[in-house]
Design a protein around this motif. Structure first.
Motif, mmCIF file in Angstrom:
data_model
loop_
_atom_site.group_PDB
_atom_site.id
_atom_site.type_symbol
_atom_site.label_atom_id
_atom_site.label_comp_id
_atom_site.label_asym_id
_atom_site.label_seq_id
_atom_site.Cartn_x
_atom_site.Cartn_y
_atom_site.Cartn_z
ATOM 1 N N ALA A 102 -36.021 8.639 6.502
ATOM 2 C CA ALA A 102 -36.910 9.758 6.960
ATOM 3 C C ALA A 102 -35.856 10.752 7.557
ATOM 4 C CB ALA A 102 -37.969 9.498 7.678
ATOM 5 N N ILE A 103 -35.164 10.086 8.529
ATOM 6 C CA ILE A 103 -33.953 10.766 9.226
ATOM 7 C C ILE A 103 -33.025 11.631 8.147
ATOM 8 C CG2 ILE A 103 -31.969 10.462 10.567
ATOM 9 C CD1 ILE A 103 -33.267 8.411 11.906
ATOM 10 N N GLY A 104 -32.806 11.060 7.185
ATOM 11 C CA GLY A 104 -31.834 11.649 6.101
ATOM 12 C C GLY A 104 -32.275 12.923 5.373
ATOM 13 N N LEU A 105 -33.531 12.505 4.985
ATOM 14 C CA LEU A 105 -34.301 13.395 4.504
ATOM 15 C C LEU A 105 -34.611 14.875 5.435
ATOM 16 C CD1 LEU A 105 -36.657 14.558 2.289
ATOM 17 C CD2 LEU A 105 -38.155 13.581 3.408
ATOM 18 N N SER A 106 -35.119 14.468 6.661
ATOM 19 C CA SER A 106 -35.091 15.839 7.386
ATOM 20 C C SER A 106 -33.976 16.785 7.863
ATOM 21 C CB SER A 106 -35.907 15.198 8.804
ATOM 22 O OG SER A 106 -36.145 16.143 9.557
ATOM 23 N N ALA A 107 -32.806 15.870 8.253
ATOM 24 C CA ALA A 107 -31.550 16.266 8.482
ATOM 25 C C ALA A 107 -30.938 17.186 7.313
ATOM 26 C CB ALA A 107 -30.628 15.163 9.126
ATOM 27 N N PHE A 108 -31.053 16.600 6.063
ATOM 28 C CA PHE A 108 -30.426 17.295 5.034
ATOM 29 C C PHE A 108 -31.131 18.486 4.477
ATOM 30 C CE2 PHE A 108 -27.160 13.853 3.528
ATOM 31 C CZ PHE A 108 -26.090 14.365 4.566
#
Length: 208
Positions: A102-108
């Motif tokens: 979820a962190i990767g999805l949001s950040a990228f």
């Protein structure tokens, strides 16, 4: 929102996304019992696959990825760290693995949208860049691991990247702090969507 006001936030989000997806790819590789080289390859592909696909579609040379030496080092260090992590703690991956994703999805997704707006692309391209950057690495990871990609499941996933693209493409934010707030909100909604099993409508077809 002006491109220059997002430079610091761009670097922060790039670093967060790189760490999150590199770890995600490494964990999946270990679950599939890849060797050490396979773990590093899947981690790197997960961290940079979305950016490569985005660059290809919005007209940025793929070679631009090789200029991100610092982020490659960060990805390698993240993968190494997770490899030496005690196995007894990694067994709890199911609890926090989706959170990392979820962190990767949001950040990228935010990073991809910023990239497209910086190149003065239209709203449609900004949304596509957000979706591909946010989910592209995960798609490549799942396909290489012979898993059904998260973005293709009924569980809500790419919708949050689309929202990032809309908010940034419509120039609804005016400061770096608002971008960080958007990152927190999108991450939280992604966590809620898999925690409470929010689903998009599906349509099945059974062939006789």
């Amino acid at each position: 929102m002006k491109w220059r006001t997002a430079l610091i936030t761009w670097d922060i989000l790039s670093m967060i996304g790189t760490i999150a997806f590199a770890i995600s790819g490494a964990i999946v590789a270990m679950e599939e019992e890849y060797d050490i080289l396979g773990i590093y390859i899947l981690g790197i592909v997960t961290a940079f696959g979305g950016g490569a696909i985005r660059n290809l579609l919005i007209g940025v040379p793929i070679s631009a990825l090789w200029e991100q030496g610092l982020f490659f080092q960060i990805a390698l260090l993240s993968i190494t760290a997770i490899m030496i992590f005690p196995n007894r703690l990694l067994k709890h991956w199911d609890r926090w693995g989706n959170f990392t994703d979820a962190i990767g999805l949001s950040a990228f997704a935010i990073q991809g949208a910023l990239y497209a707006t910086g190149m003065n692309h239209p709203l449609s391209a900004v949304i596509v860049a957000a979706v591909l950057t946010g989910s592209g690495g995960g798609i490549v990871r799942d396909l290489l691991a012979q898993r059904k990609p998260l973005v293709l499941r009924s569980e809500i996933y790419a919708v949050w990247a689309i929202i990032c693209g809309l908010v940034i493409g419509l120039d609804l934010l005016s400061s770096a702090w608002e971008l960080i707030l958007l990152f927190v909100i999108i991450t939280a909604f992604r966590v809620l969507s898999y925690t409470y099993k929010w689903r998009l409508p599906t349509k099945g077809l059974k062939m006789r």
